[in-house]
Design an enzyme around this catalytic site. Structure first.
Site, mmCIF file in Angstrom:
data_model
loop_
_atom_site.group_PDB
_atom_site.id
_atom_site.type_symbol
_atom_site.label_atom_id
_atom_site.label_comp_id
_atom_site.label_asym_id
_atom_site.label_seq_id
_atom_site.Cartn_x
_atom_site.Cartn_y
_atom_site.Cartn_z
ATOM 1 N N CYS A 145 -25.970 -2.133 -20.520
ATOM 2 C CA CYS A 145 -26.663 -2.281 -19.238
ATOM 3 C C CYS A 145 -27.273 -3.668 -19.101
ATOM 4 O O CYS A 145 -28.366 -3.931 -19.609
ATOM 5 C CB CYS A 145 -27.757 -1.214 -19.134
ATOM 6 S SG CYS A 145 -28.718 -1.346 -17.624
ATOM 7 N N CYS A 148 -30.639 -3.840 -17.377
ATOM 8 C CA CYS A 148 -31.788 -3.415 -18.190
ATOM 9 C C CYS A 148 -32.165 -4.491 -19.215
ATOM 10 O O CYS A 148 -33.341 -4.731 -19.462
ATOM 11 C CB CYS A 148 -31.472 -2.137 -18.969
ATOM 12 S SG CYS A 148 -30.613 -0.876 -18.054
ATOM 13 N N ASP A 149 -31.166 -5.090 -19.841
ATOM 14 C CA ASP A 149 -31.427 -5.920 -21.027
ATOM 15 C C ASP A 149 -31.118 -7.409 -20.848
ATOM 16 O O ASP A 149 -31.361 -8.203 -21.763
ATOM 17 C CB ASP A 149 -30.594 -5.383 -22.215
ATOM 18 C CG ASP A 149 -30.946 -3.928 -22.519
ATOM 19 O OD1 ASP A 149 -32.124 -3.574 -22.385
ATOM 20 O OD2 ASP A 149 -30.031 -3.154 -22.864
#
Ligand code: NAP
Length: 352
Positions: A145, A148-149
């Site tokens: 992701c 997200c990261d």
């Protein structure tokens, strides 16, 4: 129910509709079922909101000419479903008894639910590549992701694995933070849509490694990802050539992060031992024709869990609404059947 506690089952213990999954398909099913006064219970599993919560802008959902954030679309969908009376509960289905009705679902926390109709909208989860080191380093520099990261990789050189729209989207997002993004694709032709492929190709910090695959990821949980071993073959799909005993080129590259964008696998593990039919790919099988019905009466499928073909937010919303309409029709037919049976049963009792 704990052993020894006797309880008579009441109608209130059995829901009309339980929707398993709270992605766009589950939410759309919930809106339709709630508007039909079926008071659906929506189970939010381990990835509440589904794949759209991990995406950036959705540009092709009808009605949003400027695009809409994936998370925003989901939040608004949930509000909409709640407004009409849908109830949301966190819970992952661990086991399902679907041989008899009402269906029974056992949740990971030990709770049990009973329902007359079941809408399976459990979606699909990110596929892993199967590279050495991924188990240890997932979450420590390996990610499925980018949204997200990605921000953890400011100034890094990162790898994105895959050649579809997800991989292009990840690469474009990561290019905001990383010094360089290398897309590693196992063939020499992208699967991604032309518009996404063009955006990635035109980006100055994105480059491509064709006919290459990720064999091993280097690093540790303490220091994160430090690099990777890639294999390549001029005819593509080097790993299968390697597995068949063929020669491939190997190269160690430095990298501070590895992002997977290699597609998704349907979340149907809880259905494996049930009479619901699953395709070889793991997708929930629905009956032929324009329906969300499955081989088990009263169970309906919606979204990516039953759709290996289109897998779009808009088509998931569409099949979600279809599943709720199909469930409503089926529940109505059940009621009519019961009503028709009632006088005959009363007559038989009177004769006794
Ligand atoms: P996908 O289209 O199935 O693409 C998966 C990619 O990963 C393919 O290029 C595939 O290679 C590669 N791959 C699969 N397994 C691999 C492995 N073990 N090792 C290395 N490479 C592997 O999946 P997706 O990109 O997630 O897209 C799914 C659907 O969502 C599509 O319909 C897509 O259009 C849609 N989507 C749309 C957007 C958008 O419009 N913004 C964003 C994301 C997704 P091969 O090509 O060789 O098979």
């Amino acid at each position: 129910m704990s052993e020894g506690t006797e309880r008579t089952e009441t109608a209130a213990d059995v829901r009309d509709v339980v929707v398993v999954g709270s992605g766009v398909a589950g939410l759309s099913a919930a809106v339709y079922a709630a508007r039909a006064d079926l008071e659906p219970l929506v189970l939010e599993g381990p990835e509440p909101g589904g794949q759209l919560t991990l995406t950036t802008d959705v540009e092709n959902f009808l009605g949003f000419p400027e695009g809409v954030g994936g998370m925003e679309l989901i939040q608004r969908g949930k509000e909409q479903a709640k407004r009409f009376g849908a109830e949301f509960v966190h819970g992952t289905v661990e086991d399902a008894s679907l041989e008899e009705r009402p269906f029974e679902l056992e949740l990971a926390n030990g709770d049990a639910l009973r329902t007359r109709a079941l809408i399976v909208a459990t979606g699909a989860s990110a596929r892993w590549v199967g590279a050495d080191g991924e188990d240890e380093l997932m979450g420590y520099g390996v990610s499925t992701c980018a949204t997200c990261d990605g921000a953890f990789h400011r100034g890094d050189d990162v790898l994105v694995i895959g050649g579809g729209d997800s991989a292009m989207e990840e690469a474009l997002f990561l290019a905001k933070f990383a010094d360089s993004v290398t897309v590693v694709h196992r063939r020499d032709e992208l699967r991604a849509s032309d518009i996404m492929a063009e955006r990635a190709r035109d980006h100055e910090r994105i480059s491509f490694r064709w006919n290459a695959e990720l064999l091993e990821i280097h690093g540790s949980q303490a220091e994160g990802v430090t690099g990777a071993t890639l294999v390549s073959h001029p005819d593509g799909r080097p790993k299968s050539k390697l597995e068949a005993g063929g020669e491939v080129d190997r190269e160690d590259v430095a990298a501070g992060g590895v992002f997977y964008g290699v597609g998704h696998v349907p979340n149907t593990a809880f259905l494996e031992e049930t009479p619901v039919e699953l395709a070889e790919s793991g997708h929930l099988e629905t009956l032929d024709g324009m329906t969300t019905e499955t081989a088990v009466e009263g169970i309906f499928g919606a979204g990516d869990v039953m759709d290996p073909e289109y897998r779009q937010a808009i088509t998931s919303a569409g099949t979600g609404s279809m599943a709720a309409l199909d469930a409503e029709t089926w529940l109505d037919a059940q009621e009519l059947e019961l009503e028709a049976e009632a006088p005959a049963a009363a007559e038989a009792q009177a004769d006794d």
